[in-house]
Design a protein around this motif. Sequence first.
Motif, short mmCIF file in Angstrom:
data_model
loop_
_atom_site.label_atom_id
_atom_site.label_comp_id
_atom_site.label_asym_id
_atom_site.label_seq_id
_atom_site.Cartn_x
_atom_site.Cartn_y
_atom_site.Cartn_z
N LYS A 28 17.44 43.95 55.37
CA LYS A 28 17.16 43.37 54.06
C LYS A 28 15.68 43.33 53.74
O LYS A 28 15.29 43.45 52.58
CB LYS A 28 17.68 41.92 54.00
CG LYS A 28 19.18 41.79 53.93
CD LYS A 28 19.59 40.35 53.68
CE LYS A 28 18.92 39.38 54.65
NZ LYS A 28 19.42 38.00 54.52
N GLN A 33 32.84 37.53 52.99
CA GLN A 33 32.05 37.47 54.22
C GLN A 33 30.70 36.92 53.82
O GLN A 33 30.08 37.42 52.88
CB GLN A 33 31.86 38.87 54.84
CG GLN A 33 33.15 39.52 55.27
CD GLN A 33 33.71 38.96 56.55
OE1 GLN A 33 33.02 38.27 57.31
NE2 GLN A 33 35.00 39.22 56.81
N SER A 34 30.23 35.89 54.48
CA SER A 34 28.96 35.31 54.08
C SER A 34 28.14 34.93 55.30
O SER A 34 28.67 34.72 56.39
CB SER A 34 29.21 34.07 53.21
OG SER A 34 27.99 33.52 52.78
N GLU A 35 26.84 34.86 55.11
CA GLU A 35 25.94 34.39 56.15
C GLU A 35 24.84 33.58 55.48
O GLU A 35 24.43 33.88 54.36
CB GLU A 35 25.35 35.57 56.93
CG GLU A 35 24.56 36.53 56.10
CD GLU A 35 24.46 37.94 56.69
OE1 GLU A 35 25.52 38.51 57.01
OE2 GLU A 35 23.34 38.44 56.81
N TYR A 36 24.39 32.53 56.14
CA TYR A 36 23.29 31.73 55.59
C TYR A 36 22.53 31.10 56.74
O TYR A 36 23.04 31.01 57.86
CB TYR A 36 23.82 30.67 54.60
CG TYR A 36 24.53 29.51 55.25
CD1 TYR A 36 23.83 28.36 55.64
CD2 TYR A 36 25.90 29.54 55.48
CE1 TYR A 36 24.49 27.29 56.24
CE2 TYR A 36 26.55 28.48 56.09
CZ TYR A 36 25.84 27.35 56.47
OH TYR A 36 26.48 26.30 57.08
N TYR A 37 21.32 30.68 56.44
CA TYR A 37 20.53 30.01 57.46
C TYR A 37 21.01 28.57 57.59
O TYR A 37 20.93 27.79 56.65
CB TYR A 37 19.04 30.03 57.12
CG TYR A 37 18.28 29.26 58.17
CD1 TYR A 37 17.98 29.85 59.38
CD2 TYR A 37 17.94 27.93 57.97
CE1 TYR A 37 17.35 29.14 60.39
CE2 TYR A 37 17.31 27.20 58.97
CZ TYR A 37 17.02 27.82 60.17
OH TYR A 37 16.41 27.10 61.17
N MET A 46 28.89 25.94 47.11
CA MET A 46 28.91 27.38 46.85
C MET A 46 30.19 27.80 46.13
O MET A 46 30.15 28.58 45.19
CB MET A 46 28.83 28.08 48.21
CG MET A 46 28.64 29.57 48.20
SD MET A 46 28.78 30.23 49.91
CE MET A 46 27.19 29.85 50.61
N MET A 76 19.19 30.90 51.23
CA MET A 76 20.11 31.66 50.39
C MET A 76 21.26 32.16 51.26
O MET A 76 21.09 32.51 52.41
CB MET A 76 19.38 32.87 49.78
CG MET A 76 18.06 32.55 49.14
SD MET A 76 18.19 31.41 47.74
CE MET A 76 18.97 32.44 46.50
N ILE A 114 24.02 35.17 51.68
CA ILE A 114 24.41 36.51 51.27
C ILE A 114 25.93 36.60 51.37
O ILE A 114 26.51 36.18 52.37
CB ILE A 114 23.78 37.57 52.21
CG1 ILE A 114 22.27 37.47 52.20
CG2 ILE A 114 24.24 38.97 51.79
CD1 ILE A 114 21.61 37.82 50.90
N LEU A 121 23.42 33.74 46.78
CA LEU A 121 23.64 32.40 46.23
C LEU A 121 22.69 31.42 46.89
O LEU A 121 22.45 31.48 48.09
CB LEU A 121 25.06 31.93 46.54
CG LEU A 121 26.23 32.62 45.86
CD1 LEU A 121 27.51 31.89 46.23
CD2 LEU A 121 26.07 32.67 44.37
N LEU A 124 20.21 44.86 47.05
CA LEU A 124 20.00 43.99 48.22
C LEU A 124 19.13 44.69 49.27
O LEU A 124 18.28 44.06 49.90
CB LEU A 124 21.38 43.68 48.81
CG LEU A 124 21.64 42.34 49.46
CD1 LEU A 124 21.16 41.19 48.62
CD2 LEU A 124 23.14 42.19 49.71
N GLU A 143 16.76 38.90 47.00
CA GLU A 143 17.07 37.62 47.65
C GLU A 143 15.90 36.63 47.44
O GLU A 143 16.11 35.48 47.10
CB GLU A 143 17.30 37.85 49.14
CG GLU A 143 17.70 36.59 49.88
CD GLU A 143 17.94 36.83 51.36
OE1 GLU A 143 17.77 37.97 51.82
OE2 GLU A 143 18.29 35.86 52.06
#
Lengths: 273, 273, 273, 273
Positions: free
Chosen positions: A60, B5-9, B110, D1, D3, D23, D59, D65
């Motif tokens: 990314k 499918q999602s990913e976040y910190y 979300m 954020m 993804i 998001l 992306l 992002e």
Amino acid sequence: MAIIQSEYYSRAMCGFISFSAVLRIELPPTAGLPPRYAGGPWPTLYLLHGYSGARNDWLKNSPVEMLAAQYGIAVIMPEGGNRFWIDNPETGIRAGELIGEELITVTRGMFSLSREREDTLIGGLSMGGYGAIRNGLKYHDTFSTILAFSSALITTAYADGEFEKRTEMGVPSGYYFHVFGPKEKMAGSDMDPAALAAKCLGNNAPALFLACGSEDFLFSRNAELHEALTAMEYPHEWWVEPGIHNFDFWNRAIRAGLAWWDSRRKSGKEGAP
Amino acid sequence: MAIIQSEYYSRAMCGFISFSAVLRIELPPTAGLPPRYAGGPWPTLYLLHGYSGARNDWLKNSPVEMLAAQYGIAVIMPEGGNRFWIDNPETGIRAGELIGEELITVTRGMFSLSREREDTLIGGLSMGGYGAIRNGLKYHDTFSTILAFSSALITTAYADGEFEKRTEMGVPSGYYFHVFGPKEKMAGSDMDPAALAAKCLGNNAPALFLACGSEDFLFSRNAELHEALTAMEYPHEWWVEPGIHNFDFWNRAIRAGLAWWDSRRKSGKEGAP
Amino acid sequence: MAIIQSEYYSRAMCGFISFSAVLRIELPPTAGLPPRYAGGPWPTLYLLHGYSGARNDWLKNSPVEMLAAQYGIAVIMPEGGNRFWIDNPETGIRAGELIGEELITVTRGMFSLSREREDTLIGGLSMGGYGAIRNGLKYHDTFSTILAFSSALITTAYADGEFEKRTEMGVPSGYYFHVFGPKEKMAGSDMDPAALAAKCLGNNAPALFLACGSEDFLFSRNAELHEALTAMEYPHEWWVEPGIHNFDFWNRAIRAGLAWWDSRRKSGKEGAP
Amino acid sequence: MAIIQSEYYSRAMCGFISFSAVLRIELPPTAGLPPRYAGGPWPTLYLLHGYSGARNDWLKNSPVEMLAAQYGIAVIMPEGGNRFWIDNPETGIRAGELIGEELITVTRGMFSLSREREDTLIGGLSMGGYGAIRNGLKYHDTFSTILAFSSALITTAYADGEFEKRTEMGVPSGYYFHVFGPKEKMAGSDMDPAALAAKCLGNNAPALFLACGSEDFLFSRNAELHEALTAMEYPHEWWVEPGIHNFDFWNRAIRAGLAWWDSRRKSGKEGAP
């Protein structure tokens, strides 16, 4: 280029691991256009994320897809958690073995990758820079080249007790102990970069590109390793430019590192520091 | 249904987490067809994987997408590693907080999910069954219903020292210590299912569907919890059928568990064991 | 097994295509466990979705991962839109060339797949069953085996004008014309399964497993092809069981089809109908 | 954020569509840190790819992002094929309806997005710039702002017969006919940007940011629209900088476009050209 997302059950990690990859693809001739990228297998860069990072960070935030196309390489980016890419005897989760052995076997068996040492690189940023140095040196018969950016070379500080009260960012002191074990056993262990480098000298020592921004909070720790390597005459490239601990620097550094590898490759010097 | 499918910190996990989800979607009327699934927000099942599992296990191996459509619910499936879905004070990685607090806030912010306790379920298999029981009881003001399948209810055995020499599958004894901490502190702690259940009684105690195959190697441990719950008059459903520790059983169990939840919902009893 | 999601720029499709894949992976020996799945390259099944389907349909709704492990094969599942897996001269988008040539080259170059005809299978359901038959026969030097489930064998009906007023599901009549072109040119063309089969006879004719549920709305069309093949003595397996047009049937059919392929393989008959 | 990668069955597209999204997520306070991003729903940018592009182009190649975080917006990036983001009466596949209606309903129902016109933007590059202009104007009660970069404003040229012999890149002349229909019906239709703009004037006309690199091969076509808009006093921003048809330009343009939107938002002028 093909972008890949994959997951598999890893013995080394005692669970599933996910990785992303950039692969060159061969297209047959069609509609009057010539074939593209005919033939593999490709040189491969195993590229590691930093602390609190993930498999898609490089994809990314950096032009890694473009660089892979430019240099004709595959790039494999595993997700390894905050484990400093080393083995943990307590839990049995072995992130070092993952990078140094399992992932090599798995991806070579799965994709069309070169199995030659001179075509196998390891790189990373911050915690992943440490991981690249540690595993590049430990598995020096596998990797010919290490690209280390802003590396979290904190093992000396850990051995000196520096993190015993550190609680910033919610990271408790126990985290470091969990990762690195008893501080008395650090020096000279296979987690100690200088000791690993010394052991490689004259015996398949990987070429090392050691990059750090001059304003990076980790600069002095990187400079220390540079000095130790210089003292032991471990041939390496010490690449310093203005910059801090972010992708602005890492993007310049990975371009420079791959260009350095490529020019060495062309002059027949890869893997021969 | 939409597959996500999602990913976040994640602050709780000190790094990125990935999750998959199944969501109902609203389609506008078109080409003479009526609108579909008008309106949310949806009841939500947080569904946990087992030891060495991953975010896509339920999606690949069970009809969870079909069940979500049938019951009009969203399903959120996080990937949490081999952490038994509890917090780890040593590393600061808090998989219990993730499930009980952060992921709730994140996914409600979300997606279009109901924020009502009576619409919020937690479930899981094996290690995830333990995680569902532990976190469903600990965060009993958030969850009204727990669906626990073949749960790895091993904390009593751990406290009794049973795993001190266990090294099967390459899992060293230290793993259990790393996960659960000093065994002397287990009984009565917030990792002890029976103690957590006792604490909830009369105070927003979640409805519990406790399922186990009669040939499962974890059967006796599940039966023990059933007996303890019965002794304290914790109302729960004890669901036993022939079966072992695999998706053949879990697929029957999740169907039965959701049907049980749905019939309670229709009779106005959800969240009131 | 590794699950793969990939996307690449396809010349044949004039844009990116996405596919999913199931691959066996080789694990090195570790912690006292033997190596697993040593060696490739693997036989490969190219498996096509139906009308309005997508790359993950088989992965979510069938035990394709388990079957891939059981038979030691790779499975590649491309997403091709509603194009009946044939070329479209009007738009230049060539979904037949994709399946018959490009994707073969790309995936063989990318993954560790066998390049032998006897190890290369094509299969699919409904529109994908048609695609498997059409492309398996057209590219008969590439594929040795065709597994066709509930195939949308509608070209004869199209040539007879049957869809000229069909507007169900919002699909206008023009859709069929866009896909198949002038109906007068259908018979005997490379979109006509019986004509393609006749052309292959005695010249690398792929083995064909033709399966259809006896209650499927496409049953009579499949029975017609079976009769035509029988008349021309094209050796094939006609597999009929009770069933309709859904994954309950397709899951039984793919198990039966792979078992049939495997037993032929063991008796040295693959690719020799 | 966060993804997001998602896929759902689209009525408008007669099949599955995939989209990616960025998001903002709300994190609860934890470990002494304040909550983050409290509250939604967020303004939303629907961002379209170009010819032969895909859902992940923005992306991978742009800082979308980071920009989403900076401006507090959600970004939804659908994959629509080479359909110029308009409806196709022949096949019944309606990529305009997808962007202008269905995807709005679906994503607003799924995510926590603002439902206000002033918070709803549409943007895109090349073919997606055309799609943003065409659908932003056609669905002008839904979108308040259009960000169009290097737009493929080719409808006038098409109506003039310019592509009748064009076969470059393997794209046959028939492709344009398939997409746009009879050239005689183009002028004044709902595929004609100038005609759509004229129709909006004085009636919820979206604010338009029209950007093109001065060396872009599409520059003169963009300049023509700028002149037509100027002539009809359609208030818009004409943003020209040195640049060609690539992400180097698009990344500068999207930064400038969002800054322009943001300053208008702060001065209360969004959606009022």
